[in-house]
Design an enzyme around this catalytic site. Structure first.
Site, mmCIF file in Angstrom:
data_model
loop_
_atom_site.group_PDB
_atom_site.id
_atom_site.type_symbol
_atom_site.label_atom_id
_atom_site.label_comp_id
_atom_site.label_asym_id
_atom_site.label_seq_id
_atom_site.Cartn_x
_atom_site.Cartn_y
_atom_site.Cartn_z
ATOM 1 N N ILE A 21 -7.768 11.490 8.016
ATOM 2 C CA ILE A 21 -8.832 12.382 7.569
ATOM 3 C C ILE A 21 -9.982 12.202 8.558
ATOM 4 O O ILE A 21 -10.484 11.098 8.721
ATOM 5 C CB ILE A 21 -9.277 12.020 6.126
ATOM 6 C CG1 ILE A 21 -8.060 11.958 5.171
ATOM 7 C CG2 ILE A 21 -10.340 12.997 5.624
ATOM 8 C CD1 ILE A 21 -7.255 13.234 5.048
ATOM 9 N N ARG A 41 -9.434 -7.477 -6.636
ATOM 10 C CA ARG A 41 -10.252 -8.703 -6.594
ATOM 11 C C ARG A 41 -11.724 -8.324 -6.573
ATOM 12 O O ARG A 41 -12.062 -7.152 -6.482
ATOM 13 C CB ARG A 41 -9.920 -9.458 -5.303
ATOM 14 C CG ARG A 41 -10.103 -8.542 -4.099
ATOM 15 C CD ARG A 41 -10.047 -9.252 -2.782
ATOM 16 N NE ARG A 41 -9.824 -8.339 -1.671
ATOM 17 C CZ ARG A 41 -10.771 -7.661 -1.045
ATOM 18 N NH1 ARG A 41 -12.030 -7.773 -1.408
ATOM 19 N NH2 ARG A 41 -10.478 -6.852 -0.047
ATOM 20 N N ASN A 81 -8.207 -2.621 -4.199
ATOM 21 C CA ASN A 81 -8.389 -4.050 -3.957
ATOM 22 C C ASN A 81 -8.465 -4.737 -5.314
ATOM 23 O O ASN A 81 -9.357 -4.437 -6.117
ATOM 24 C CB ASN A 81 -9.652 -4.311 -3.130
ATOM 25 C CG ASN A 81 -9.518 -3.835 -1.688
ATOM 26 O OD1 ASN A 81 -10.421 -3.242 -1.129
ATOM 27 N ND2 ASN A 81 -8.367 -4.076 -1.090
ATOM 28 N N LYS A 129 0.814 -1.217 0.000
ATOM 29 C CA LYS A 129 0.000 0.000 0.000
ATOM 30 C C LYS A 129 0.849 1.270 0.000
ATOM 31 O O LYS A 129 0.406 2.320 -0.467
ATOM 32 C CB LYS A 129 -0.958 -0.026 1.194
ATOM 33 C CG LYS A 129 -2.012 -1.137 1.045
ATOM 34 C CD LYS A 129 -2.760 -1.419 2.341
ATOM 35 C CE LYS A 129 -3.817 -0.376 2.599
ATOM 36 N NZ LYS A 129 -4.599 -0.725 3.829
ATOM 37 N N GLY A 186 -9.237 -4.329 7.375
ATOM 38 C CA GLY A 186 -9.440 -3.360 8.457
ATOM 39 C C GLY A 186 -8.411 -3.471 9.574
ATOM 40 O O GLY A 186 -8.512 -2.781 10.583
HETATM 41 P P1 ADP Z 1 -14.280 -5.938 1.289
HETATM 42 O O1 ADP Z 1 -15.042 -6.357 2.475
HETATM 43 O O2 ADP Z 1 -14.463 -4.532 0.965
HETATM 44 O O3 ADP Z 1 -14.374 -6.855 0.120
HETATM 45 P P2 ADP Z 1 -12.070 -6.490 2.954
HETATM 46 O O4 ADP Z 1 -10.772 -5.770 2.949
HETATM 47 O O5 ADP Z 1 -12.948 -6.384 4.143
HETATM 48 O O6 ADP Z 1 -12.778 -5.990 1.661
HETATM 49 O O7 ADP Z 1 -11.753 -8.025 2.649
HETATM 50 C C1 ADP Z 1 -12.662 -9.015 2.253
HETATM 51 C C2 ADP Z 1 -12.324 -10.297 2.936
HETATM 52 O O8 ADP Z 1 -10.964 -10.569 2.858
HETATM 53 C C3 ADP Z 1 -12.678 -10.272 4.394
HETATM 54 O O9 ADP Z 1 -13.110 -11.552 4.758
HETATM 55 C C4 ADP Z 1 -11.348 -9.912 5.047
HETATM 56 O O10 ADP Z 1 -11.318 -10.389 6.359
HETATM 57 C C5 ADP Z 1 -10.383 -10.619 4.144
HETATM 58 N N1 ADP Z 1 -9.073 -9.969 4.027
HETATM 59 C C6 ADP Z 1 -8.732 -8.936 3.239
HETATM 60 N N2 ADP Z 1 -7.425 -8.644 3.314
HETATM 61 C C7 ADP Z 1 -6.898 -9.518 4.185
HETATM 62 C C8 ADP Z 1 -5.578 -9.743 4.704
HETATM 63 N N3 ADP Z 1 -4.530 -9.013 4.317
HETATM 64 N N4 ADP Z 1 -5.420 -10.723 5.604
HETATM 65 C C9 ADP Z 1 -6.469 -11.462 5.998
HETATM 66 N N5 ADP Z 1 -7.722 -11.309 5.548
HETATM 67 C C10 ADP Z 1 -7.948 -10.363 4.660
HETATM 68 P P1 ADP Z 2 -7.845 -2.185 4.528
HETATM 69 O O1 ADP Z 2 -6.783 -2.670 3.582
HETATM 70 O O2 ADP Z 2 -7.772 -2.810 5.858
HETATM 71 O O3 ADP Z 2 -9.204 -2.210 3.911
HETATM 72 P P2 ADP Z 2 -7.855 0.712 4.115
HETATM 73 O O4 ADP Z 2 -6.612 1.490 3.856
HETATM 74 O O5 ADP Z 2 -8.761 0.464 2.974
HETATM 75 O O6 ADP Z 2 -7.435 -0.668 4.803
HETATM 76 O O7 ADP Z 2 -8.659 1.424 5.279
HETATM 77 C C1 ADP Z 2 -9.735 0.802 5.944
HETATM 78 C C2 ADP Z 2 -10.595 1.865 6.625
HETATM 79 O O8 ADP Z 2 -9.812 2.658 7.533
HETATM 80 C C3 ADP Z 2 -11.207 2.878 5.671
HETATM 81 O O9 ADP Z 2 -12.425 2.417 5.125
HETATM 82 C C4 ADP Z 2 -11.396 4.089 6.564
HETATM 83 O O10 ADP Z 2 -12.539 3.949 7.366
HETATM 84 C C5 ADP Z 2 -10.185 4.016 7.466
HETATM 85 N N1 ADP Z 2 -9.046 4.811 6.931
HETATM 86 C C6 ADP Z 2 -8.007 4.366 6.200
HETATM 87 N N2 ADP Z 2 -7.145 5.343 5.886
HETATM 88 C C7 ADP Z 2 -7.656 6.471 6.427
HETATM 89 C C8 ADP Z 2 -7.231 7.838 6.495
HETATM 90 N N3 ADP Z 2 -6.096 8.266 5.930
HETATM 91 N N4 ADP Z 2 -8.021 8.709 7.171
HETATM 92 C C9 ADP Z 2 -9.156 8.314 7.758
HETATM 93 N N5 ADP Z 2 -9.605 7.057 7.753
HETATM 94 C C10 ADP Z 2 -8.874 6.136 7.101
HETATM 95 MG MG MG Z 3 -9.865 -1.150 2.253
#
Ligand code: ADP
Ligand code: ADP
Ligand code: MG
Length: 477
Positions: A203, A292, A290, A116, A165
């Site tokens: 943010i 996928r 993402n 990232k 998350g």
């Molecule tokens: P979204 O829900 O928007 O599709 P998420 O980031 O929540 O995206 O990921 C979808 C699924 O993949 C969830 O079950 C989450 O727990 C899992 N997941 C995503 N990234 C990882 C990671 N780096 N390690 C473990 N589980 C992950």
């Molecule tokens: P993941 O790979 O776990 O999905 P993200 O970078 O997409 O991680 O961030 C997950 C969540 O964390 C976002 O949906 C948002 O709610 C919060 N977040 C991430 N980056 C920021 C930021 N720079 N400022 C505020 N909130 C953030």
């Molecule tokens: Mg995300």
């Protein structure tokens, strides 16, 4: 077109992918763990093979075993779903090395965006706005403090390999940074096998807005509109909707164009999601891609009429995008609720166990993506999400009313679920107005949980009465 595809996943998404394959006349092969021999993806499969024990590393993450099944059963491609191996560049490369097609972008692209911190750098070059922050990986806490002072506290330190998350910490001052930096590094190392951290300005109270992208092998890239995924707990999405009420047509176009620039920064093919945070002044900042299919993709399918999994498979087989950007139309409004087997009043403790009985909602413009059935035993080894309810409506009020109605019909006996919390959430003032942000669910959680227990609804704002009589045809596509 492929004749046979292996689906390297489980649960609702494995079933959902199989459904599109069947409708395309493509045979599917499922794999499963010893804990999943009664799972729906196995029951519905015409061919399924057990590949190892319950722990993901022994089965669903066992690349060698999955490739062996794919080759021995004559599959031509592998669909990885979400989670598990879906963003594993080594796996994507191995699939291609044994002469099969990985349904998704190539390993190099997964790597470039999956790191990232590297993705941030690519976006700066592609003129996509990012939150102020670090230029790559943080070498130590001292550099992190310097950068945080430049960006202004509060900041987030984030795991470069993070996802789901997890792997993020809010830092409010230099003392905290010193205390937290090593802890966060260790945590990221344990969770993701990579302790690298990067830094972003936090943010405050943003909306999470993302764009669904499709890109074909011919270099065409379109977006299928936005999704508002701001109803979150612990940075995980709980309710998603499209389109976002906050976006004017102009802002939507601007963000959509930035999302397309983000994808064009790398060699991309397939479906993908570009995620942004949107601040109070409607300034948007890239957070990640993402690479996928995403959990919440069905709401986009509802308003565009496009089967995103079908398009992933068509694109992987070399077909061009079915429409151009100017042909893309959004109709009505769609909402998704994620039903989890968990007990919200007990700090969301997972609630595995046997589903004794259930009644799923139905009726017009309602879609259920689930992998449970009466008698099914929810395993403690995997994700607690057991069903997604997706509704479409003529407009936002209509969709909210329809989702409330669905949750009133829903009965799940045998395990605890978050359905009651979802239901009261749909009466919360900022949910009704569409003004909620990523902090709203957590800050109103105590109130919502109390409403849930006493079975009383929050004093709620009225849904837009003008919309109630509005008719947008066709409702369903
Ligand atoms: P979204 O829900 O928007 O599709 P998420 O980031 O929540 O995206 O990921 C979808 C699924 O993949 C969830 O079950 C989450 O727990 C899992 N997941 C995503 N990234 C990882 C990671 N780096 N390690 C473990 N589980 C992950
Ligand atoms: P993941 O790979 O776990 O999905 P993200 O970078 O997409 O991680 O961030 C997950 C969540 O964390 C976002 O949906 C948002 O709610 C919060 N977040 C991430 N980056 C920021 C930021 N720079 N400022 C505020 N909130 C953030
Ligand atoms: Mg995300």
């Amino acid at each position: 077109m492929f004749r046979k595809i292996l689906i390297a996943n489980r649960g609702e998404i494995a079933v959902r992918i199989m459904r599109s394959c069947r409708e395309m006349g493509i045979d599917t092969v499922m794999v499963y763990s010893t804990a999943d021999s009664n799972a729906l993806h196995v029951q519905l499969a015409s061919e399924a093979y057990c590949i190892g024990g319950p722990l993901p590393k022994d089965s669903y993450l066992n690349m060698q075993a999955i490739l062996t099944v794919a080759l021995e059963t004559g599959c031509e491609a592998i669909h990885p779903g979400y989670g598990l191996l879906s963003e594993n560049a080594d796996f994507a490369n191995m699939v291609e090395e044994v002469g099969l097609k990985f349904i998704g972008p190539c390993g190099a692209t997964i790597d470039a965006l999956g790191d990232k911190a590297n993705a941030r750098r690519l976006m700066i070059e592609a003129d996509v706005p990012v939150p102020p922050g670090s230029d790559g990986i943080l070498p130590n806490a001292e550099v992190a403090i310097e950068l945080a002072e430049k960006a202004g506290y509060p900041v987030l330190i984030k795991a470069a390999a993070g996802g789901g998350g997890r792997g993020m910490r809010r830092i409010d001052n230099a003392e905290q940074m010193i205390a937290m930096f090593n802890e966060a590094t260790l945590e990221a190392q344990n969770a993701f096998g990579d302790g690298s951290l990067y830094l972003e300005k936090l943010i405050e109270n943003p909306k999470h807005i993302e764009f669904q992208i499709l890109a074909d092998q011919q270099g065409n890239v379109i977006h299928l509109g936005d999704r508002d995924c701001s109803w979150q707990r612990r940075r995980q999405k709980v309710i998603e909707e499209t389109p976002c009420t906050r976006l004017s047509d102009q802002l939507r176009n601007e963000m959509g164009e930035a999302a397309i620039r983000a994808i064009k920064a790398v060699e991309y093919e397939g479906a993908g999601t570009v995620e942004f945070v949107l601040d109070k002044n409607n300034k948007f900042y890239f957070i990640e891609v993402n690479t996928r299919i995403q959990v919440e993709h069905p709401i986009t399918e509802m308003v565009t009429g496009i089967d995103i999994v079908r398009e992933q498979i068509r694109i992987a087989s070399g077909a061009s995008l079915p429409i151009t950007q100017s042909e893309m139309q959004i109709r009505g409004h769609a909402i998704e609720c994620r039903i989890n087997a968990e007990k919200p009043s007990d700090n969301f403790r997972p609630s595995p166990g046997k589903i004794k009985n259930y009644i799923m909602p139905g009726g017009r413009s309602v879609r259920i993506d689930s992998a449970i059935y009466p008698g099914y035993e929810i395993s403690p080894y995997y994700d607690s999400m057991i069903a997604k309810i997706i509704v479409h409506g003529n407009n936002r009020s209509h969709a909210i009313r329809r989702m409330r109605r669905c949750l009133e019909e829903l009965i799940i006996d045998g395990v605890d679920t978050n359905a009651g919390l979802l239901y009261v959430s749909l009466f919360e003032q900022s949910m009704i107005r569409g003004t909620y942000d990523t902090s709203t669910l957590e800050s109103s959680l105590d109130d919502l949980l109390e409403y849930e227990t006493i079975f009383h609804l929050p004093d709620s704002a009225e849904l837009n009465p003008e919309e109630d009589n509005e008719l947008v045809l066709p409702e369903e596509r």
